[in-house]
Design a protein around this motif. Structure first.
Motif, PDB file in Angstrom:
ATOM      1  N   ARG A  81       0.813  -1.224   0.000  1.00 43.39           N
ATOM      2  CA  ARG A  81       0.000   0.000   0.000  1.00 43.39           C
ATOM      3  C   ARG A  81       0.845   1.272   0.000  1.00 43.39           C
ATOM      4  NH1 ARG A  81      -4.648  -2.509   4.059  1.00 43.39           N
ATOM      5  NH2 ARG A  81      -5.036  -4.282   2.677  1.00 43.39           N
ATOM      6  N   THR A  82       2.143   1.127   0.308  1.00 40.68           N
ATOM      7  CA  THR A  82       3.008   2.312   0.237  1.00 40.68           C
ATOM      8  C   THR A  82       3.852   2.295  -1.029  1.00 40.68           C
ATOM      9  OG1 THR A  82       4.567   1.125   1.645  1.00 40.68           O
ATOM     10  CG2 THR A  82       3.169   2.771   2.717  1.00 40.68           C
ATOM     11  N   GLN A  83       4.468   1.173  -1.300  1.00 44.35           N
ATOM     12  CA  GLN A  83       5.402   1.110  -2.433  1.00 44.35           C
ATOM     13  C   GLN A  83       4.805   0.431  -3.675  1.00 44.35           C
ATOM     14  OE1 GLN A  83       7.424   3.443  -0.389  1.00 44.35           O
ATOM     15  NE2 GLN A  83       8.242   2.853  -2.398  1.00 44.35           N
ATOM     16  N   GLY A  84       3.621  -0.132  -3.525  1.00 47.87           N
ATOM     17  CA  GLY A  84       2.949  -0.687  -4.696  1.00 47.87           C
ATOM     18  C   GLY A  84       3.322  -2.118  -5.033  1.00 47.87           C
ATOM     19  N   ILE A  85       4.284  -2.657  -4.322  1.00 49.30           N
ATOM     20  CA  ILE A  85       4.753  -4.005  -4.662  1.00 49.30           C
ATOM     21  C   ILE A  85       4.160  -5.035  -3.713  1.00 49.30           C
ATOM     22  CG2 ILE A  85       6.800  -5.487  -4.534  1.00 49.30           C
ATOM     23  CD1 ILE A  85       8.350  -3.048  -5.675  1.00 49.30           C
ATOM     24  N   ILE A  86       3.522  -6.049  -4.291  1.00 46.65           N
ATOM     25  CA  ILE A  86       3.098  -7.179  -3.461  1.00 46.65           C
ATOM     26  C   ILE A  86       4.278  -8.142  -3.464  1.00 46.65           C
ATOM     27  CG2 ILE A  86       1.450  -9.057  -3.167  1.00 46.65           C
ATOM     28  CD1 ILE A  86      -0.600  -7.345  -4.680  1.00 46.65           C
ATOM     29  N   ALA A  87       5.014  -8.122  -2.371  1.00 44.96           N
ATOM     30  CA  ALA A  87       6.246  -8.916  -2.307  1.00 44.96           C
ATOM     31  C   ALA A  87       5.929 -10.371  -1.993  1.00 44.96           C
ATOM     32  CB  ALA A  87       7.178  -8.323  -1.259  1.00 44.96           C
ATOM     33  N   ALA A  88       6.905 -11.225  -2.261  1.00 46.25           N
ATOM     34  CA  ALA A  88       6.743 -12.652  -1.962  1.00 46.25           C
ATOM     35  C   ALA A  88       6.637 -12.833  -0.451  1.00 46.25           C
ATOM     36  CB  ALA A  88       7.953 -13.420  -2.485  1.00 46.25           C
ATOM     37  N   PRO A  89       5.916 -13.864  -0.006  1.00 50.31           N
ATOM     38  CA  PRO A  89       5.819 -14.098   1.432  1.00 50.31           C
ATOM     39  C   PRO A  89       7.204 -14.251   2.078  1.00 50.31           C
ATOM     40  CG  PRO A  89       4.644 -15.816   0.172  1.00 50.31           C
ATOM     41  CD  PRO A  89       5.106 -14.798  -0.797  1.00 50.31           C
ATOM     42  N   GLU A  90       8.141 -14.857   1.340  1.00 48.49           N
ATOM     43  CA  GLU A  90       9.503 -15.000   1.881  1.00 48.49           C
ATOM     44  C   GLU A  90      10.087 -13.610   2.144  1.00 48.49           C
ATOM     45  OE1 GLU A  90       8.444 -16.493  -0.902  1.00 48.49           O
ATOM     46  OE2 GLU A  90       8.491 -18.634  -0.436  1.00 48.49           O
ATOM     47  N   SER A  91       9.981 -12.749   1.116  1.00 44.79           N
ATOM     48  CA  SER A  91      10.537 -11.394   1.236  1.00 44.79           C
ATOM     49  C   SER A  91       9.803 -10.610   2.313  1.00 44.79           C
ATOM     50  CB  SER A  91      10.400 -10.652  -0.094  1.00 44.79           C
ATOM     51  OG  SER A  91      10.634 -11.506  -1.192  1.00 44.79           O
ATOM     52  N   GLY A  92       8.539 -10.973   2.561  1.00 43.86           N
ATOM     53  CA  GLY A  92       7.752 -10.312   3.603  1.00 43.86           C
ATOM     54  C   GLY A  92       8.424 -10.401   4.964  1.00 43.86           C
ATOM     55  N   HIS A  93       9.220 -11.446   5.180  1.00 44.74           N
ATOM     56  CA  HIS A  93       9.950 -11.556   6.448  1.00 44.74           C
ATOM     57  C   HIS A  93      10.981 -10.450   6.574  1.00 44.74           C
ATOM     58  CE1 HIS A  93       8.068 -15.460   6.142  1.00 44.74           C
ATOM     59  NE2 HIS A  93       8.322 -15.651   7.411  1.00 44.74           N
ATOM     60  N   ALA A  94      11.661 -10.173   5.457  1.00 48.68           N
ATOM     61  CA  ALA A  94      12.673  -9.110   5.476  1.00 48.68           C
ATOM     62  C   ALA A  94      11.997  -7.774   5.761  1.00 48.68           C
ATOM     63  CB  ALA A  94      13.419  -9.068   4.143  1.00 48.68           C
ATOM     64  N   ILE A  95      10.855  -7.567   5.119  1.00 47.16           N
ATOM     65  CA  ILE A  95      10.135  -6.299   5.311  1.00 47.16           C
ATOM     66  C   ILE A  95       9.650  -6.203   6.760  1.00 47.16           C
ATOM     67  CG2 ILE A  95       8.147  -4.927   4.573  1.00 47.16           C
ATOM     68  CD1 ILE A  95       8.422  -6.429   1.806  1.00 47.16           C
ATOM     69  N   ALA A  96       9.084  -7.304   7.269  1.00 46.75           N
ATOM     70  CA  ALA A  96       8.586  -7.301   8.653  1.00 46.75           C
ATOM     71  C   ALA A  96       9.728  -7.033   9.634  1.00 46.75           C
ATOM     72  CB  ALA A  96       7.907  -8.627   8.969  1.00 46.75           C
ATOM     73  N   SER A  97      10.884  -7.660   9.403  1.00 44.68           N
ATOM     74  CA  SER A  97      12.027  -7.412  10.294  1.00 44.68           C
ATOM     75  C   SER A  97      12.472  -5.962  10.207  1.00 44.68           C
ATOM     76  CB  SER A  97      13.200  -8.336   9.944  1.00 44.68           C
ATOM     77  OG  SER A  97      12.931  -9.643  10.383  1.00 44.68           O
ATOM     78  N   ALA A  98      12.392  -5.388   9.003  1.00 42.08           N
ATOM     79  CA  ALA A  98      12.776  -3.978   8.846  1.00 42.08           C
ATOM     80  C   ALA A  98      11.802  -3.086   9.615  1.00 42.08           C
ATOM     81  CB  ALA A  98      12.808  -3.607   7.370  1.00 42.08           C
ATOM     82  N   LEU A  99      10.518  -3.403   9.523  1.00 40.07           N
ATOM     83  CA  LEU A  99       9.520  -2.596  10.243  1.00 40.07           C
ATOM     84  C   LEU A  99       9.759  -2.668  11.757  1.00 40.07           C
ATOM     85  CD1 LEU A  99       6.217  -3.363   8.253  1.00 40.07           C
ATOM     86  CD2 LEU A  99       7.786  -1.427   7.989  1.00 40.07           C
ATOM     87  N   ARG A 100      10.059  -3.865  12.230  1.00 45.37           N
ATOM     88  CA  ARG A 100      10.388  -4.041  13.653  1.00 45.37           C
ATOM     89  C   ARG A 100      11.591  -3.180  14.029  1.00 45.37           C
ATOM     90  NH1 ARG A 100      10.880 -10.401  15.413  1.00 45.37           N
ATOM     91  NH2 ARG A 100       8.661 -10.870  15.397  1.00 45.37           N
ATOM     92  N   TYR A 101      12.601  -3.254  13.193  1.00 43.63           N
ATOM     93  CA  TYR A 101      13.845  -2.535  13.470  1.00 43.63           C
ATOM     94  C   TYR A 101      13.578  -1.037  13.579  1.00 43.63           C
ATOM     95  CZ  TYR A 101      18.722  -1.121  13.249  1.00 43.63           C
ATOM     96  OH  TYR A 101      19.946  -0.581  13.553  1.00 43.63           O
ATOM     97  N   ILE A 102      12.790  -0.550  12.616  1.00 40.03           N
ATOM     98  CA  ILE A 102      12.530   0.893  12.558  1.00 40.03           C
ATOM     99  C   ILE A 102      11.713   1.346  13.770  1.00 40.03           C
ATOM    100  CG2 ILE A 102      11.245   2.659  11.261  1.00 40.03           C
ATOM    101  CD1 ILE A 102      12.214   1.005   8.712  1.00 40.03           C
ATOM    102  N   LYS A 103      10.821   0.507  14.203  1.00 42.04           N
ATOM    103  CA  LYS A 103      10.024   0.836  15.398  1.00 42.04           C
ATOM    104  C   LYS A 103      10.926   1.147  16.589  1.00 42.04           C
ATOM    105  CE  LYS A 103       5.498  -1.123  15.427  1.00 42.04           C
ATOM    106  NZ  LYS A 103       4.959  -2.463  15.273  1.00 42.04           N
ATOM    107  N   GLY A 104      12.001   0.401  16.689  1.00 38.31           N
ATOM    108  CA  GLY A 104      12.923   0.615  17.804  1.00 38.31           C
ATOM    109  C   GLY A 104      13.923   1.732  17.551  1.00 38.31           C
ATOM    110  N   GLU A 105      13.887   2.335  16.383  1.00 37.84           N
ATOM    111  CA  GLU A 105      14.912   3.326  16.014  1.00 37.84           C
ATOM    112  C   GLU A 105      14.270   4.587  15.465  1.00 37.84           C
ATOM    113  OE1 GLU A 105      18.523   2.936  15.469  1.00 37.84           O
ATOM    114  OE2 GLU A 105      18.564   1.025  16.538  1.00 37.84           O
ATOM    115  N   LYS A 106      13.147   4.952  16.038  1.00 40.85           N
ATOM    116  CA  LYS A 106      12.353   6.065  15.507  1.00 40.85           C
ATOM    117  C   LYS A 106      13.181   7.328  15.206  1.00 40.85           C
ATOM    118  CE  LYS A 106       7.841   6.093  14.728  1.00 40.85           C
ATOM    119  NZ  LYS A 106       7.534   5.038  13.980  1.00 40.85           N
ATOM    120  N   ASN A 107      14.090   7.638  16.117  1.00 39.12           N
ATOM    121  CA  ASN A 107      14.782   8.914  15.960  1.00 39.12           C
ATOM    122  C   ASN A 107      16.131   8.806  15.264  1.00 39.12           C
ATOM    123  OD1 ASN A 107      12.721  10.408  17.178  1.00 39.12           O
ATOM    124  ND2 ASN A 107      13.396   9.631  19.177  1.00 39.12           N
TER     125      ASN A 107
END
Ligand code: PLP
Lengths: 234, 418
Positions: free
Chosen positions: B367-393
């Protein structure tokens, strides 16, 4: 040692000495010959030989002819009491030792262990393979002055495709001026010829030799060594 | 893309990390004292591939024929800045993603399928065979073998075969024969079926079937992941990323990718490992297949039947059969030896993500980048989202490898669209 039996080993050593072999590596059997190919593995299984035994005939034969001999042992088999093993090797007249699993399975402790071995006035012979990183080859070889054992194949006695020329370039670059003995998968005169062109100091012949040992045919051992000697003075 | 731009970004050589590792890579082991399973590889894979498997050469030249095919299938793949995602997350640093889904077959798998098929053809081989879980690797093999005029056969893990008829159809269009595994075509498959006629299959079993087939027919087996040579080929991902970041004037602080056998992640990060100790590298796995967290670092078989050698790696056991398959490509029991070594040393961190979190991450990314990524790649994206949550600033530059698109895996959303 001990394969197929003590008298064959003695006869083979005599044959080897008569045929111009300079250095001898005596492998002791391991309950877990983890990095060996099938041919050498068979020599380990059920073989009772150990550094606890004296083998007076074998060692006096070697000493008499001024042959330098080196022990090949898995570090995992001697680490429980390293000092005892080193003392025994000295008593038996070994000049040094080769521990093929040391840099692989005990890397973080390896520097200390090498220094300790050298402190007991035994030569530590570095054992490198294709998978030994460049920096490790540089660092470990700098710590030692002995000859170097370079394993060409992923395990003893097997053959996978290999570019001898690029090995020569690598060794020339990383181990310039050092005496490098190549082993693993060396079968015949063609291999020895290739190694000589690479500037090899020697060739270690394991599995091919063991095949002849099994048959106990000293004539064929002499022939193998003559053939190889014709190609290199190993 | 113009040819001149392609040439600037696409490397001439692949990169092999073995000579640059901080300690020696443990060699493969062959069990038993009859035959060597390492030597057996001579009859299983092309000779040139086997040479690459055990080489210390830091660089391997990419054959011209392979570079041409790389261009044809969409290399170099884009490196994009995820501006909308940054906005949504209100992140002050930068997020980039390398998009391997832009290749014709939709994932990074084609990067190694092409050279492997090329070497097989060069050596006079007429048929190749492999396994596939999710179907990405089978598809890559199908196209690569078509490009080199080779016959091909794919043993497809039975659950995927039943649930993904479109994947099978794609492989069939490329001319590949697809067989559900366990199958009655091999001794190993028959032995599994005799114990359980409804066995769902696993990657380990399908690999064993494909290898047995190769040995019996003189065809060659295509290696999908795990092996050094595959990772060398996949280094094209990281080498391109490096160049693309350089052109942008950027340096990565964090690199995140997903791990099945470890090929896309290793190919992505290995070219960066030697240069900098300051890059955080995070390998994201499925929480259902937590090899780095719960697996031992030990010698284990590559395949379930134990035909292939043992490798020193993080493994959940070669007999591991996962029970669910929303990300078929992450279901493998082990991980590449060089990657395992770097995880063991702490050079590479790991993260485990569950299905729900992955599905949410896929939705956010689409919904942001337009790409429906593979479920495998979704893990990388999910880990990135987690990481960013802890690094807001923080202002870190994060680069994610999006290893494939998920247009053939939409079934995972069917239960939970919202
Ligand atoms: C899109 C995609 N990403 C990742 C993987 C995982 O494999 P690897 O870890 O070898 O990259 C797969 C495997 O099928 C895949 O299809």
């Amino acid at each position: 040692m001990g394969y197929p039996d003590d008298s064959t080993v003695l006869a083979a050593l005599k044959t080897a000495i008569r045929n111009g072999v300079h250095k001898i590596e005596l492998g002791y059997p391991s309950p877990d010959p983890k990095y060996d190919g099938p041919g050498i593995k068979r020599t380990h299984l059920g073989n009772p030989a150990s550094i606890d035994s004296d083998y007076p005939e074998i060692f006096s034969e070697l000493r008499e002819h001024g042959i330098s001999y080196y022990a090949l042992l898995y570090y995992s088999d001697v680490c429980a009491d390293l000092d005892y093993s080193l003392r025994r090797l000295k008593e038996l007249g070994f000049k040094g030792l080769i521990l093929p699993d040391l840099l692989i399975d005990y890397f973080s402790e390896s520097k200390q262990i090498i220094t300790h071995i050298q402190g007991q006035s035994l030569e530590f012979v570095p054992f490198f393979t294709q998978a030994t990183p460049d920096a490790v080859i540089r660092e470990v070889s700098r710590k030692t002055r002995s000859w170097i054992y370079y394993g060409l194949q992923p395990s003893t006695g097997i053959i996978v495709p290999l570019d001898f020329k690029s090995v020569g370039r690598r060794v020339g670059e990383l181990l310039a001026g050092r005496n490098v003995v190549y082993g693993f998968g060396i079968r015949g005169t063609r291999d020895v010829e290739l190694l000589r062109n690479m500037g090899a100091y020697g060739a270690a012949v394991g599995s091919a030799f063991v095949e002849h040992l099994r048959s106990g045919d000293m004539g064929s051992i002499a022939e193998l060594l003559k053939e190889m000697g014709g190609a290199a003075s190993a | 893309m113009l040819k001149s731009q392609q040439d600037e970004i696409m490397p001439q050589n692949w990169y092999n990390i073995i000579p640059d590792l901080p300690e020696p890579l443990p060699p493969p082991r062959s069990e038993g004292s009859k035959n060597s399973s390492i030597e057996l590889l001579n009859r299983i894979i092309p000779g040139e591939l086997l040479r690459q498997e055990f080489t210390f050469n830091r660089y391997e030249r990419i054959p011209d024929e392979v570079r041409e095919k790389y261009q044809m299938i969409g290399r170099p793949t884009p490196l994009l800045r995820a501006v909308n995602l940054e906005k949504l997350l209100d992140y002050r640093g930068k997020i980039f993603y390398k998009y391997e889904g832009a290749t014709i077959t939709g994932s990074h798998k084609i990067n190694t399928a092409i050279p492997q098929a090329f070497y097989a053809r060069e050596e006079g081989i007429s048929e190749v065979v492999t396994e596939t879980g999710a179907g990405q690797w089978g598809t890559a093999t199908a196209l690569a073998s078509a490009l080199y005029g080779l016959k091909s056969k794919v043993f497809m893990v039975r659950v995927s075969y039943d649930q993904k008829p479109m994947r099978k159809a794609v492989m069939n269009v490329y001319g590949t024969e697809v067989i559900p595994s366990p199958s009655s075509e091999t001794d190993y498959g028959r032995s599994i079926l005799s114990q359980n006629a409804d066995h769902p299959g696993s990657l380990g079993i399908a690999i064993s079937e494909a290898v047995e087939y190769a040995l019996n027919t003189g065809s060659r087996y295509m290696l999908g992941s795990v092996m050094n040579s595959v990772i060398t080929h996949q280094s094209i991902i990281g080498l391109e990323t490096k160049k693309q970041l350089e052109i942008e004037g950027e340096q990565p602080d964090v690199m995140i990718g997903c791990v099945g056998g470890g090929s896309n992640f290793s190919g992505f990060v290995f070219p960066f490992v030697g240069n900098s100790n300051s890059i955080e590298m995070i390998a994201s796995t499925a929480a259902e297949v937590p090899k780095f967290r719960d697996g031992g670092y030990k010698y284990d078989f590559i395949d379930s039947a134990g035909i292939l050698p043992k490798l020193r790696m993080y493994s959940l056991g070669a007999g591991f059969v996962p029970d669910r398959i929303y990300a078929g490509g992450l279901r493998y029991h082990g991980a590449a030896p060089a990657l395992s070594l770097l995880v063991k040393r702490g050079t590479i961190a790991h993260d485990e993500v569950q299905e729900n979190e992955v599905i949410d991450a896929l939705k956010i990314f689409s919904r942001t980048q337009g790409i429906i990524a593979a479920p495998e790649s979704g893990h990388a994206i999910a880990s990135a989202l987690r990481y960013i949550k802890g690094e807001k600033n923080s202002r870190k530059t994060i680069v994610i490898n999006v290893s494939g698109h998920g247009l053939m895996d939409l079934g995972i959303f069917s239960k939970k669209v919202g």
